[in-house]
Each structure stands twice: as C-alpha cells, then as structure tokens.
Motif scaffolding. Structure first.
Motif, mmCIF file in Angstrom:
data_model
loop_
_atom_site.group_PDB
_atom_site.id
_atom_site.type_symbol
_atom_site.label_atom_id
_atom_site.label_comp_id
_atom_site.label_asym_id
_atom_site.label_seq_id
_atom_site.Cartn_x
_atom_site.Cartn_y
_atom_site.Cartn_z
ATOM 1 N N VAL A 229 -9.989 -23.701 102.847
ATOM 2 C CA VAL A 229 -10.508 -22.730 103.606
ATOM 3 C C VAL A 229 -9.484 -21.731 103.969
ATOM 4 O O VAL A 229 -9.626 -20.407 103.806
ATOM 5 N N LYS A 230 -8.118 -22.307 104.345
ATOM 6 C CA LYS A 230 -7.192 -21.410 104.665
ATOM 7 C C LYS A 230 -6.727 -20.556 103.519
ATOM 8 O O LYS A 230 -6.533 -19.141 103.923
ATOM 9 N N ASP A 231 -6.705 -20.786 102.320
ATOM 10 C CA ASP A 231 -6.347 -20.280 101.280
ATOM 11 C C ASP A 231 -7.217 -19.249 100.738
ATOM 12 O O ASP A 231 -6.896 -18.082 100.581
ATOM 13 N N TYR A 232 -8.686 -19.583 100.876
ATOM 14 C CA TYR A 232 -9.495 -18.637 100.777
ATOM 15 C C TYR A 232 -9.527 -17.434 101.823
ATOM 16 O O TYR A 232 -9.757 -16.093 101.304
ATOM 17 N N LEU A 233 -9.363 -17.888 102.964
ATOM 18 C CA LEU A 233 -9.449 -16.666 103.958
ATOM 19 C C LEU A 233 -8.384 -15.809 103.885
ATOM 20 O O LEU A 233 -8.325 -14.662 103.931
ATOM 21 N N GLU A 234 -7.192 -16.362 103.272
ATOM 22 C CA GLU A 234 -5.966 -15.385 103.161
ATOM 23 C C GLU A 234 -6.160 -14.605 101.848
ATOM 24 O O GLU A 234 -5.772 -13.590 101.854
ATOM 25 N N LEU A 235 -7.107 -15.093 100.831
ATOM 26 C CA LEU A 235 -7.198 -14.463 99.766
ATOM 27 C C LEU A 235 -8.238 -13.245 100.096
ATOM 28 O O LEU A 235 -7.905 -11.942 99.751
ATOM 29 N N GLU A 236 -9.115 -13.468 101.033
ATOM 30 C CA GLU A 236 -10.062 -12.369 101.508
ATOM 31 C C GLU A 236 -9.371 -11.228 102.331
ATOM 32 O O GLU A 236 -9.672 -10.223 102.593
ATOM 33 N N LYS A 237 -8.351 -11.979 103.379
ATOM 34 C CA LYS A 237 -7.712 -11.055 104.154
ATOM 35 C C LYS A 237 -6.774 -9.931 103.447
ATOM 36 O O LYS A 237 -6.620 -8.908 103.713
ATOM 37 N N ILE A 238 -6.452 -10.420 102.027
ATOM 38 C CA ILE A 238 -5.541 -9.578 101.484
ATOM 39 C C ILE A 238 -6.504 -8.217 101.049
ATOM 40 O O ILE A 238 -5.850 -7.209 100.942
ATOM 41 N N ARG A 239 -7.805 -8.549 100.862
ATOM 42 C CA ARG A 239 -8.823 -7.626 100.365
ATOM 43 C C ARG A 239 -9.206 -6.508 101.750
ATOM 44 O O ARG A 239 -9.189 -5.486 101.689
ATOM 45 N N ASP A 242 -7.029 -5.344 107.815
ATOM 46 C CA ASP A 242 -6.928 -5.559 109.184
ATOM 47 C C ASP A 242 -8.723 -5.458 109.651
ATOM 48 O O ASP A 242 -8.961 -5.760 110.730
ATOM 49 N N ARG A 243 -9.353 -5.237 108.587
ATOM 50 C CA ARG A 243 -10.697 -5.421 108.679
ATOM 51 C C ARG A 243 -11.359 -6.935 109.022
ATOM 52 O O ARG A 243 -12.261 -6.980 109.396
ATOM 53 N N LEU A 244 -10.489 -7.852 108.929
ATOM 54 C CA LEU A 244 -10.998 -9.290 108.994
ATOM 55 C C LEU A 244 -9.969 -10.146 109.801
ATOM 56 O O LEU A 244 -8.624 -10.147 109.559
ATOM 57 N N GLN A 245 -10.405 -10.583 110.945
ATOM 58 C CA GLN A 245 -9.645 -11.523 111.841
ATOM 59 C C GLN A 245 -10.169 -12.915 111.622
ATOM 60 O O GLN A 245 -11.270 -13.052 111.671
ATOM 61 N N THR A 246 -9.127 -13.880 111.425
ATOM 62 C CA THR A 246 -9.693 -15.307 111.265
ATOM 63 C C THR A 246 -9.080 -16.168 112.313
ATOM 64 O O THR A 246 -7.959 -15.985 112.767
ATOM 65 N N LYS A 247 -9.934 -17.271 112.444
ATOM 66 C CA LYS A 247 -9.060 -18.281 113.447
ATOM 67 C C LYS A 247 -9.616 -19.680 113.068
ATOM 68 O O LYS A 247 -11.050 -19.596 112.582
ATOM 69 N N ILE A 276 -19.056 -9.830 107.160
ATOM 70 C CA ILE A 276 -17.634 -8.975 107.065
ATOM 71 C C ILE A 276 -18.142 -7.915 106.141
ATOM 72 O O ILE A 276 -17.812 -6.688 106.528
ATOM 73 N N GLU A 277 -18.528 -8.243 104.830
ATOM 74 C CA GLU A 277 -18.402 -7.117 103.748
ATOM 75 C C GLU A 277 -19.762 -5.990 104.240
ATOM 76 O O GLU A 277 -19.630 -5.110 103.585
ATOM 77 N N LYS A 278 -20.410 -6.681 104.920
ATOM 78 C CA LYS A 278 -21.806 -5.584 105.475
ATOM 79 C C LYS A 278 -21.336 -4.526 106.510
ATOM 80 O O LYS A 278 -22.134 -3.514 106.727
ATOM 81 N N ARG A 279 -20.074 -4.836 107.203
ATOM 82 C CA ARG A 279 -19.714 -3.773 108.078
ATOM 83 C C ARG A 279 -18.729 -2.895 107.937
ATOM 84 O O ARG A 279 -17.523 -3.553 107.381
ATOM 85 N N LYS A 280 -18.756 -1.707 108.272
ATOM 86 C CA LYS A 280 -17.578 -0.834 108.061
ATOM 87 C C LYS A 280 -16.400 -1.412 108.871
ATOM 88 O O LYS A 280 -15.234 -1.059 108.142
ATOM 89 N N SER A 281 -16.397 -1.695 109.984
ATOM 90 C CA SER A 281 -15.546 -2.268 110.545
ATOM 91 C C SER A 281 -15.160 -3.488 110.676
ATOM 92 O O SER A 281 -13.901 -4.157 111.271
ATOM 93 N N GLY A 282 -15.654 -4.200 109.755
ATOM 94 C CA GLY A 282 -15.223 -5.503 109.264
ATOM 95 C C GLY A 282 -15.779 -6.466 110.445
ATOM 96 O O GLY A 282 -16.784 -6.397 111.075
ATOM 97 N N GLY A 283 -14.900 -7.513 110.971
ATOM 98 C CA GLY A 283 -15.299 -8.526 111.917
ATOM 99 C C GLY A 283 -14.511 -9.589 111.949
ATOM 100 O O GLY A 283 -13.306 -9.604 111.497
#
Length: 353
Positions: A229-239, A242-247, A276-283
């Motif tokens: 999951v950490k690797d997947y979230l890092e992959l998505e955060k590259i895309r 700043d629109r994506l915050q993870t914990k 996240i993908e549906k929101r302009k501001s991310g989340g």
C-alpha cells in the motif's frame, strides 16, 4: 497377541458377539439345573458356528449386491425379508443341532425329529428373529453411518476445492485490473514529468514483484500488504502531487497477522478512483490498523462522497467482498459509508485466528 491384532474388527465382533450370546444360554441352563457339560460345550461350538455362518453368508450377499450403498427407503424392505429368511434357516439349523447333540450325547431320543421340531420351532424362531434383527440392524447402521460420514467428507472436500478454484480465479482477475490502472497513471506521467515517470516505473516494478509473490499464497502477512500500500500510495502521490495527502496508522505488530492479498490495496485504490480523482482539490487518505474486540480492524478514510458508482462498485470491491466471504465463511465483514458530507469510511474486520 500378534495373531489377534491381525484379525479384522468385523471378525472380532462376530466371535465376541456370538460367543457371548451362546455363553448366556449356557449359564442360564447351568443355573437352571439341567446342565450337561458335553451338551453345553457342543451347543457353544455349534451355536457360534451357525450364527457366524448365516450372518457371514448374508454379509457377502449384501456386499455383492451393493446393499451397503442403498438409501433407507430401499434398504428396509430388503432387511425385513432377509430377517425372515435367516430366521427360518436359523430355526431349522438350531433345532437340528439340538436334536442331534442330544441324540449323540444321551444315546437315545424318545421323540422323532418332526415331533421335536414342532415342540421347539416357535421358541427358536422367535429367538432367531430377535438375533438376526439385531445383527442386521447393527451391521447396516454401521455401514449407513460410514456412508454418511464419507458423504460429508466428500462434500466438504468438494466445497474446499470449489472455494480454492474461486479464490484462485478472483486473485487472477484482480492483478490485471490493478496493473492496468497503474500503467494508465504512468502514461500520464510520461507526458507531464519524465523523471517522475521513471520513479513510477521503479515503484510499479516493485509492486509487480510483491504482488506476484503474494499471489502464490491465499493469505499474506499484514506488514507485506502495508508495504504494498505504501508503494502504491507513493506511485499515486507522484501523479497527484500536493493534491493527495496520505497517512498510515498502526498500533499492532503487523507481522503477527495474516490477511487477504491486495485487500487494503483494493480499498485504497477505490478511494483514489472514486474519491481523490473526482475532486479538483484532491483530498486525503488515512489507513488505520488496530485490534478491536478481538478482531483485526482495518479502516480507510478518504475525501469524497458515496455515489451510485461506488455503491455499484466495480471489480475491485466486488472481488474483495467475494474473497472475504469465501475465505472466512461469513466471519469477516465489509462496510462502506459516508461519515459526513466530505468523508467516506471503508472498514474491513477480520478474525484474528
């Protein structure tokens, strides 16, 4: 002792049962005051021989004709007829035995065989009917119970095989879906940020390696899933940048628990796709792992709203629900709900054993 241990259970029961029955009659005669040792010993040997011979012939006949595999409706009439036939044969043989033994031992018999038969046949027939009924019922109940046990075992084995096939099919279905989405993400990064795309390819390679290793087994350590999951979230955060915050919050020893491969990852992927993908501001996406009331509780919170598309969730969540049902036989639970206007909470609860 070695010879006794080689005798089958069937023969042990035959000898013990018929010897016990004959001894009972002998003891009754002994205390009845009419006991003659020569007659008692001859009766014991011949009673056991007649009883074993008749029942063993019946056993071979029943096995040859497959009676042990019949259902009760078909078996009962056959047992009734067999009891009658065996009782008649038993009556004729026992009466003949009684007459001949007394003729040989006493050297004389004041009555003819037919007269002796008429005087003893009813009592012997009733005794024979009782004995044969007990023997046949015990014999067939034993085989019927064995057949039921074998049927239950076979049904359980087929159920396990079916579940394994379903789980393997679902796992095989999930990986292509997961990597198709990841490759789509990298496609956009190649155009927008080649350096990030290279890092994304490295992450995808690691995800592919871990996922293929995990797919070999039905359950994997929780810490392996969290690393995925950490690797997947890092992959998505590259895309998303700043629109994506993870914990990721954990308060337990992750290596001590096993879960379904790609279970948390499916929840996170769903949160990305439908939140996240549906929101302009991310989340945000928060993954929390804890023990609650003796169960392993995994929750994923993310920005977004529950839409009809989420309720009619696609391959990822449907696949997860099916795998949870198959693996845990209804002892695991899945829930997705909106806890306020802007946050979705998805929860899986696993048995810890």
């Amino acid at each position: 002792m070695k010879i006794i241990s080689r005798i089958s259970t069937y023969w042990k029961i035959q000898f013990i049962g018929w010897i016990t029955t004959s001894l009972y009659w002998g003891v009754s005669a002994f205390f009845g005051g009419t006991f003659i040792w020569e007659i008692g010993i001859a009766d014991l040997i011949l009673d056991v021989t007649i009883g074993i011979t008749l029942t063993h012939i019946y056993r071979n006949f029943a096995l040859t004709n497959g009676w042990n595999k019949l259902n009760l409706k078909m078996l009962v009439p056959r047992i009734a007829i067999s009891v009658l036939v065996l009782s008649l044969l038993y009556t004729f043989l026992i009466v003949g035995k009684l007459y001949l033994v007394r003729l040989v031992v006493l050297k004389s018999n004041p009555v003819s065989f037919m007269a002796f038969l008429k005087s003893t046949q009813l009592q012997v027939f009733i005794t024979g009917t009782r004995l044969m009924s007990i023997w046949l019922l015990a014999y067939h109940l034993y085989h019927y119970s064995r057949l039921e046990i074998e049927t239950v075992k076979e049904n359980a084995r087929l159920t396990i095989i079916m579940k394994e096939a379903q789980l393997n099919s679902l796992s095989a279905q999930l990986n292509p879906h997961f990597f198709f989405n990841s490759l789509n993400n990298i496609k956009f990064l190649i155009l927008e940020n080649p350096d990030s795309a290279r890092r994304a390819i490295d992450l995808l390679s690691e995800l592919l390696r871990n996922s293929l290793n995990n797919n070999v087994v039905r359950l994997i350590p929780l810490n392996d899933e969290i690393n995925l999951v950490k690797d997947y979230l890092e992959l998505e955060k590259i895309r998303f940048e700043d629109r994506l915050q993870t914990k990721i919050e954990t308060s337990i020893d992750l290596s001590q628990h096993l879960i379904l491969p790609l279970s948390i990852q499916s929840l996170v992927e769903n949160a990305i796709k439908h939140g996240i993908e549906k929101r302009k501001s991310g989340g945000f996406i928060t993954v929390k792992v804890e023990i609650e009331n003796g169960f392993l509780k995994i929750s994923v919170q993310n920005s977004g709203k529950i839409s009809k598309e989420i309720k009619d969730s696609g391959i990822g969540l449907k696949n997860l629900k099916e795998r949870l049902l198959l693996q845990y036989n209804g002892n695991a639970s899945f829930e997705i709900k909106e806890i306020n206007d802007e946050t979705i909470l998805t929860t899986i609860i696993f048995p810890t054993k």
